[in-house]
Design a protein around this motif. Structure first.
Motif, mmCIF file in Angstrom:
data_model
loop_
_atom_site.group_PDB
_atom_site.id
_atom_site.type_symbol
_atom_site.label_atom_id
_atom_site.label_comp_id
_atom_site.label_asym_id
_atom_site.label_seq_id
_atom_site.Cartn_x
_atom_site.Cartn_y
_atom_site.Cartn_z
ATOM 1 N N GLU A 144 0.842 -1.192 0.000
ATOM 2 C CA GLU A 144 0.000 0.000 0.000
ATOM 3 C C GLU A 144 0.877 1.241 0.000
ATOM 4 O O GLU A 144 1.902 1.294 0.678
ATOM 5 C CB GLU A 144 -0.927 0.018 1.213
ATOM 6 C CG GLU A 144 -2.041 -1.011 1.164
ATOM 7 C CD GLU A 144 -3.055 -0.809 2.273
ATOM 8 O OE1 GLU A 144 -2.715 -0.121 3.255
ATOM 9 O OE2 GLU A 144 -4.181 -1.332 2.154
ATOM 10 N N SER A 145 0.458 2.223 -0.774
ATOM 11 C CA SER A 145 1.181 3.487 -0.855
ATOM 12 C C SER A 145 0.186 4.616 -0.665
ATOM 13 O O SER A 145 -0.993 4.494 -1.005
ATOM 14 C CB SER A 145 1.883 3.634 -2.218
ATOM 15 O OG SER A 145 2.747 2.540 -2.451
ATOM 16 N N VAL A 146 0.672 5.724 -0.146
ATOM 17 C CA VAL A 146 -0.175 6.891 0.097
ATOM 18 C C VAL A 146 0.145 7.948 -0.944
ATOM 19 O O VAL A 146 1.299 8.349 -1.113
ATOM 20 C CB VAL A 146 0.044 7.457 1.512
ATOM 21 C CG1 VAL A 146 -0.811 8.709 1.724
ATOM 22 C CG2 VAL A 146 -0.306 6.406 2.559
ATOM 23 N N ARG A 155 -4.915 6.168 0.084
ATOM 24 C CA ARG A 155 -4.125 4.951 0.235
ATOM 25 C C ARG A 155 -4.574 3.929 -0.805
ATOM 26 O O ARG A 155 -5.752 3.604 -0.901
ATOM 27 C CB ARG A 155 -4.281 4.376 1.644
ATOM 28 C CG ARG A 155 -3.401 3.164 1.919
ATOM 29 C CD ARG A 155 -3.591 2.707 3.359
ATOM 30 N NE ARG A 155 -3.143 3.712 4.299
ATOM 31 C CZ ARG A 155 -1.879 3.837 4.702
ATOM 32 N NH1 ARG A 155 -0.944 3.011 4.249
ATOM 33 N NH2 ARG A 155 -1.557 4.774 5.571
#
Length: 229
Positions: A144-146, A155
């Motif tokens: 997961e990346s923001v 997200r």
């Protein structure tokens, strides 16, 4: 390692230096490198094949947002891909994504005259960066990346990000709009996916066994058993 062992940092410096040259020539001398080194269907029809390589290092000057977004994406996606595949394969993926993305864009321009980048000449490292993004999403599918949509944090899982990028690229290729080279993005993105699928993830078809693709394959490191006290 040293600075010159990191293709990501070297590429950032090269892209920045070329952009500064573009700004100086365009603002003070009224000359545009995009007209000479940018990519277009008409240029390839004149057999100016070097543009498939040179367009990857130019950006929309002197407005800095184009190179800023590409530089940030190169930093974000490039480092984890580099750590997984090594410098040699990283450079190969980067250039291959730019080349194949350029061919997609030229084909799109031939199919639809409304497609194209800056004044009919496509410039930018976006296809290369989308190749890294495609490889990143398939190398780290659950990560997961923001991302910040203006000031709102969003997200996303890597595979969700891939399908968003893929959807926008396909839509923009079929329905060209603005000055964004969507077909180049699509070609670069698919190159990154093919890189992971052929060189890393899956068993190769029998007709590819023993080929140069088989010799280039990246092997996943075997997991080490934990020591039990």
């Amino acid at each position: 390692g040293s600075f010159w062992r990191s293709p990501v940092l070297v590429l950032l410096v090269v892209l920045g230096a070329v952009f500064l040259v573009q700004c100086v020539l365009q603002v003070f001398y009224g000359q545009s490198l995009a007209a000479t080194f940018g990519l277009s269907y008409s240029a390839l029809a004149r057999h100016e094949y070097w543009r498939l390589f040179t367009y990857q290092f130019l950006h929309d000057a002197p407005w800095p947002l184009h190179i800023l977004f590409n530089g940030l994406a190169l930093w974000f996606f490039g480092r984890p891909v580099l750590e997984r595949v090594g410098a040699g394969r990283f450079c190969g993926l980067y250039l291959a994504a730019g080349l194949i993305g350029g061919l997609f864009e030229v084909a799109s321009q031939a199919w639809h005259p409304a497609a194209g980048g800056l004044g009919g000449n496509t410039v930018g490292a976006s296809a290369c960066v989308l190749g890294l993004a495609g490889a990143f999403c398939f190398l780290y599918p659950a990560q997961e990346s923001v991302f910040f949509l203006y000031v709102i944090p969003v997200r996303l899982r890597s595979m969700t990000l891939f399908w968003i990028l893929f959807g926008f690229s396909v839509f923009g290729t079929v329905f060209p709009h603005g000055s964004i080279a969507h077909a180049a993005h699509l070609g670069g993105l698919l190159t990154g996916v093919a890189f992971v699928r052929l060189l890393l993830d899956r068993e190769l078809p029998s007709w590819l066994t023993g080929s140069w693709i088989h010799r280039l394959r990246v092997r996943r490191p075997a997991s080490r058993p934990r020591a039990v006290p």
